[in-house]
Design a protein around this motif. Sequence first.
Motif, PDB file in Angstrom:
ATOM      1  N   LYS A  46     -12.406  -4.343  -9.707  1.00 32.83           N
ATOM      2  CA  LYS A  46     -11.529  -3.474 -10.508  1.00 32.83           C
ATOM      3  C   LYS A  46     -10.355  -2.924  -9.692  1.00 32.83           C
ATOM      4  O   LYS A  46      -9.452  -2.310 -10.243  1.00 32.83           O
ATOM      5  N   ALA A  47     -10.432  -3.127  -8.401  1.00 29.77           N
ATOM      6  CA  ALA A  47      -9.441  -2.483  -7.528  1.00 29.77           C
ATOM      7  C   ALA A  47      -8.089  -3.181  -7.608  1.00 29.77           C
ATOM      8  O   ALA A  47      -8.002  -4.399  -7.561  1.00 29.77           O
ATOM      9  N   ASP A  48      -7.057  -2.351  -7.791  1.00 27.46           N
ATOM     10  CA  ASP A  48      -5.702  -2.899  -7.758  1.00 27.46           C
ATOM     11  C   ASP A  48      -5.188  -2.956  -6.324  1.00 27.46           C
ATOM     12  O   ASP A  48      -4.417  -3.816  -5.963  1.00 27.46           O
ATOM     13  N   GLN A  49      -5.644  -2.002  -5.562  1.00 28.47           N
ATOM     14  CA  GLN A  49      -5.084  -1.860  -4.215  1.00 28.47           C
ATOM     15  C   GLN A  49      -6.199  -1.521  -3.239  1.00 28.47           C
ATOM     16  O   GLN A  49      -7.061  -0.693  -3.531  1.00 28.47           O
ATOM     17  N   ILE A  50      -6.162  -2.197  -2.104  1.00 27.24           N
ATOM     18  CA  ILE A  50      -7.113  -1.847  -1.039  1.00 27.24           C
ATOM     19  C   ILE A  50      -6.287  -1.351   0.133  1.00 27.24           C
ATOM     20  O   ILE A  50      -5.397  -2.060   0.628  1.00 27.24           O
ATOM     21  N   ILE A  51      -6.558  -0.131   0.540  1.00 28.41           N
ATOM     22  CA  ILE A  51      -5.786   0.431   1.651  1.00 28.41           C
ATOM     23  C   ILE A  51      -6.727   0.625   2.829  1.00 28.41           C
ATOM     24  O   ILE A  51      -7.698   1.379   2.744  1.00 28.41           O
ATOM     25  N   ILE A  52      -6.469  -0.086   3.889  1.00 29.68           N
ATOM     26  CA  ILE A  52      -7.330  -0.020   5.076  1.00 29.68           C
ATOM     27  C   ILE A  52      -6.625   0.845   6.116  1.00 29.68           C
ATOM     28  O   ILE A  52      -5.498   0.538   6.530  1.00 29.68           O
ATOM     29  N   ILE A  53      -7.292   1.931   6.466  1.00 31.65           N
ATOM     30  CA  ILE A  53      -6.658   2.864   7.416  1.00 31.65           C
ATOM     31  C   ILE A  53      -7.413   2.786   8.735  1.00 31.65           C
ATOM     32  O   ILE A  53      -8.624   3.007   8.794  1.00 31.65           O
ATOM     33  N   SER A  54      -6.691   2.463   9.764  1.00 30.29           N
ATOM     34  CA  SER A  54      -7.333   2.285  11.059  1.00 30.29           C
ATOM     35  C   SER A  54      -6.288   2.456  12.147  1.00 30.29           C
ATOM     36  O   SER A  54      -5.089   2.586  11.861  1.00 30.29           O
ATOM     37  N   ASP A  55      -6.760   2.483  13.390  1.00 32.27           N
ATOM     38  CA  ASP A  55      -5.774   2.392  14.477  1.00 32.27           C
ATOM     39  C   ASP A  55      -5.574   0.927  14.868  1.00 32.27           C
ATOM     40  O   ASP A  55      -4.775   0.619  15.733  1.00 32.27           O
ATOM     41  N   PHE A  56      -6.297   0.061  14.203  1.00 36.04           N
ATOM     42  CA  PHE A  56      -6.187  -1.385  14.411  1.00 36.04           C
ATOM     43  C   PHE A  56      -6.194  -1.740  15.886  1.00 36.04           C
ATOM     44  O   PHE A  56      -5.304  -2.377  16.407  1.00 36.04           O
ATOM     45  N   GLN A  57      -7.251  -1.240  16.501  1.00 35.06           N
ATOM     46  CA  GLN A  57      -7.271  -1.362  17.944  1.00 35.06           C
ATOM     47  C   GLN A  57      -7.939  -2.634  18.427  1.00 35.06           C
ATOM     48  O   GLN A  57      -7.543  -3.185  19.439  1.00 35.06           O
ATOM     49  N   SER A  64      -4.780 -12.253  -2.787  1.00 34.36           N
ATOM     50  CA  SER A  64      -4.486 -12.913  -4.060  1.00 34.36           C
ATOM     51  C   SER A  64      -5.077 -12.140  -5.235  1.00 34.36           C
ATOM     52  O   SER A  64      -4.639 -12.285  -6.362  1.00 34.36           O
ATOM     53  N   LYS A  65      -6.078 -11.321  -4.950  1.00 35.81           N
ATOM     54  CA  LYS A  65      -6.713 -10.566  -6.031  1.00 35.81           C
ATOM     55  C   LYS A  65      -6.263  -9.106  -6.063  1.00 35.81           C
ATOM     56  O   LYS A  65      -6.251  -8.468  -7.099  1.00 35.81           O
ATOM     57  N   HIS A  66      -5.983  -8.574  -4.891  1.00 37.19           N
ATOM     58  CA  HIS A  66      -5.637  -7.151  -4.810  1.00 37.19           C
ATOM     59  C   HIS A  66      -4.410  -6.986  -3.925  1.00 37.19           C
ATOM     60  O   HIS A  66      -4.125  -7.836  -3.096  1.00 37.19           O
ATOM     61  N   GLY A  67      -3.761  -5.849  -4.103  1.00 39.59           N
ATOM     62  CA  GLY A  67      -2.745  -5.496  -3.124  1.00 39.59           C
ATOM     63  C   GLY A  67      -3.463  -4.956  -1.902  1.00 39.59           C
ATOM     64  O   GLY A  67      -4.353  -4.122  -2.016  1.00 39.59           O
ATOM     65  N   VAL A  68      -3.144  -5.450  -0.739  1.00 36.91           N
ATOM     66  CA  VAL A  68      -3.802  -4.963   0.468  1.00 36.91           C
ATOM     67  C   VAL A  68      -2.757  -4.317   1.372  1.00 36.91           C
ATOM     68  O   VAL A  68      -1.711  -4.896   1.627  1.00 36.91           O
ATOM     69  N   SER A  69      -3.061  -3.097   1.775  1.00 39.37           N
ATOM     70  CA  SER A  69      -2.136  -2.401   2.681  1.00 39.37           C
ATOM     71  C   SER A  69      -2.900  -1.962   3.912  1.00 39.37           C
ATOM     72  O   SER A  69      -4.040  -1.532   3.827  1.00 39.37           O
ATOM     73  N   PHE A  70      -2.282  -2.093   5.043  1.00 38.54           N
ATOM     74  CA  PHE A  70      -2.841  -1.562   6.289  1.00 38.54           C
ATOM     75  C   PHE A  70      -2.057  -0.312   6.642  1.00 38.54           C
ATOM     76  O   PHE A  70      -0.830  -0.351   6.755  1.00 38.54           O
ATOM     77  N   VAL A  71      -2.753   0.762   6.789  1.00 35.71           N
ATOM     78  CA  VAL A  71      -2.093   1.990   7.221  1.00 35.71           C
ATOM     79  C   VAL A  71      -2.571   2.284   8.627  1.00 35.71           C
ATOM     80  O   VAL A  71      -3.769   2.447   8.866  1.00 35.71           O
TER      81      VAL A  71
END
Lengths: 301, 672
Positions: free
Chosen positions: B181-192, B211-218
């Motif tokens: 059901k998710a339109d957007q997945i926002i992954i918050i990390s320091d991406f270390q 392809s299924k969701h908007g993915v954002s890295f914060v």
Amino acid sequence: MSNQSAIVKYFDAEAISKITAIGYKPLSLVEGNLVGNHRSPSHGFAVEFAGHRQYSPGDDIKHLDWNAYFKSDKYLIKQYAMETNFVGNILIDVSATMGFEYEGRRKMDYAAFIAVTLASCITRQNDLVATTFFADKVIETIPQTGAQEIIAKISSTMENTEPKHPSSFGKFLNHIGEQIGFRQSVFVISDFFADPEEIFAGLKRLLYNHNEVILFQIIDPIEMDFNVKGRVELHGLEEDEKLEFEGQNIRKSYNKIFNEYRSYMESESLKLGIDYVLCDTSENFGVTMARYMNERVIKGI
Amino acid sequence: MQFLNPGMLWALPCVLIPILIIIFLKRKKVVIHWAAFPWMKQAVLKKKKKVLKENWLKLFSKMLLILAVILALLNPMFKGNGGSSNVIFIIDNSPSMGTIVGSDKRLAKAGQFVLDFTQDHNGEVMIYSYSNELVQHLENFTLSDTQVKGAIEEIDILPHAGGIQGLLQLLNPTRMPLLNKADQIIIISDFQQDWYAIDDGIKKQLTALTSKHGVSFVQVDPRVDVPNISLNSFSIYEDGIFSGQKSWLYTEMENHSDMANQNRYRIFLGDEVIEDLLVNLNPREVKVIKTPIQIESTEWINLFGSITSDALTFDNRRESTYYLKGGFDILILQDSILTSDTKVEPPSLYIQAVLKSIMNREQVNVKVADTYDIESENLSNYDFVFMIGAGVETDTQKSILLDYLNGGGHVISMLDASSERAPIEGLYAPFKAESQPQNIDRQRVQGTWLSFMDGDDMKPENISFKNSFVFEPSKQFQAMLFADRGCIGYTEVVDKGMHAVCGFVPYRKSSNFAFNPNFVQFLNRLVWSIYKPASHTEVNLVNDFVHVSNYNPQNNYTLVDESGDPLQLLSEGLGEDVVLKLPNYLRAGIYSVQENQDELARFAVDRESGDSNLLVISDSDIEGYKSIGIQTFEVGEDTVSNIRQSLTWLLFILLGLAILLELYAHFLRKEA
């Protein structure tokens, strides 16, 4: 010397010999001063029988056809067709537009070749040629003569005349109409870049005097099909104006307008019984002339 | 509106190219003096308006086309209004997120971001935390600030490393029922850790996700903020001490000089580096500091010590220490004349000083003896024997040395190369330039020996002691090499019963060679070469094996940790191949392997694997994400509303408009 060099410039022996061989014969009756090869409107007493007419007092009775008298019991006088020479009037346009030159082709030169060839052809068949150079007025005149010298004169004049005057066909044709008189051949060599109504009004005057009129319209192919690409700046040869445009944008429209004008010239000439010869400066003038002369021969038969 | 690729803004002036072309073409025109001017004028006047219109249309369409292409490259985005989309937040709560930056932990910053985001959001929000497990904190919720705040406060740092691979495995509808059901997945990390090393597998998974969701890295606290380490801080390698051999760290810095300019570095403190440190730098111990790292000062790295906290200070540090296994017993046989010479320090002092700087003091047992005491020493007790200015003089001494060599011992002979006391034959002769002995090709020897310790030729890269300095008669291969290098003279001498020489180090008596880095390096390499098989712990091996020579099944082998608690070691294999297997899991710490309570080896176990790399996001990394449709943002600029949506439709509108204009222009042309 100058005459010789002029001859060298506009004298094309090959073309002249071809055209002379075909020869120029007026299709209508002509009035000349001398006895010649061409049919005269006057009836005389010469070789070729033309018909009878009623005797009227004063007629020389030696021309009575006694055989006819015995058959019809009428006094009839025998008549014969009279033959004379003719005068070919060559009118050459030397206005500014005739100075147009494109890719080495100059209309003036083309006109000069035609005039020289015509003059040569006519004088060689013992007829007379008179030449007039005109623009908005008469620039130069060569009186009628049957001498071959006229070729050199025409050539020299064409070479030395600078095409700078504006055209004024109406004024000029009215003037020349009065000068030429009756039953002569008139060759007009020009690009006819003027108001066609005005041109034909002037020509009608010549026709009124029973002259045979032949138009040689000299046009460069670029004037018929404006195939110039890119940015173009045009300066008028007779106008103090300039135009700037993209060549490819204007081509179609211009071609249409110009060819409408040219078609009008052609159709109007046909309508008035004027011979119209389109001279494409990219084509050899000799070929153009020969084609026309042959057409005349066929027409004459 | 913002752009994902703002660098392309520089291309905007390209829109003017059609105008420039027109101006250029206008300058280039054909001038004709025209006869049929009235007709041309008529045509131009007739066409003028249409042509002008058509030209303008064509110009606009061309400009629009260029603009559309530039916009496509710019990737324009506009700020979302939160809308009513369903958003899944995944918050990294691995240890690195506990780093305090400014006054807040990174985790707190991540939480604040979620709070800010949810304030204007009307849709459903799911909040998960993740280190190596996905923990649900808030799902399918009609939001209130308090509830979100409460959920976020629940999230605490967990002592595990996070990583993209693990997360991607967890991102499936089985674990997250509302994922679809998710339109957007926002992954918050320091991406270390490992976030930027996208391999093909990860790329495929991410592509499938996008392809299924908007993915954002914060990204919170991006590593671009790491303070500067200037290259000058490693100038130690440039002043000649280490000339010709750059350390891994220096090379690393050089390789990333482009990043250095941007204040960005990659420093790998992983297994390979530790290995590199041990083999090349040979510090007596290596302290490995796991991330997160805050580099605060730019001191030199102590070449022969550890990477000290003077150079790098660490926040929330986790240290692992690696020691040499076992120790070294060294015998230095020194000519008594040297000992009695009061004008210069005896070379043995230098050797001891250097050896102890290389290893733990406790691990180096040095005994200095007089040359003539060879007979009274049990050489087999020593790992290697230094002979300084000394040779064997009797058959007994020779046979003792030969026995020692045949038993796997190592002899390093040191000779005062400038000495005038060189005897006619024997040890000194080959090294004295003025008096070359017969049958020795000095030129051939030259390449294998060190002419003078303080000479320019003495460079670490010229040392090939494995083959030439360490003569191990038991290893035929090395002996052959030794002979091939033009050292036949030595073996002949040994055969004659005069001297036993296996390796030598010429030195200048008058020089204080302990401070000569070349000599130090030589000894480093020599010692570690000899003892490498058992020299230090393997990094992060929990399935380690301890090789025990002379394994005796009657003896009791135990593993003892720092607190002295014994752990049983299991033996595997038969005869000489017997190894003792360590338990599968060892807690971090220092262990020793004992045989009947005698220490055989000592080693350390790293506390945790992974999470040891300091990785900085690079432009190519970001490009990598963009290429698979992931947007990356940094907390701190315009964060919340920065979750943007692509303006692809704008491109289509522009393109459509350009095509329409072109068609209309074509129609006009046709009509004309």
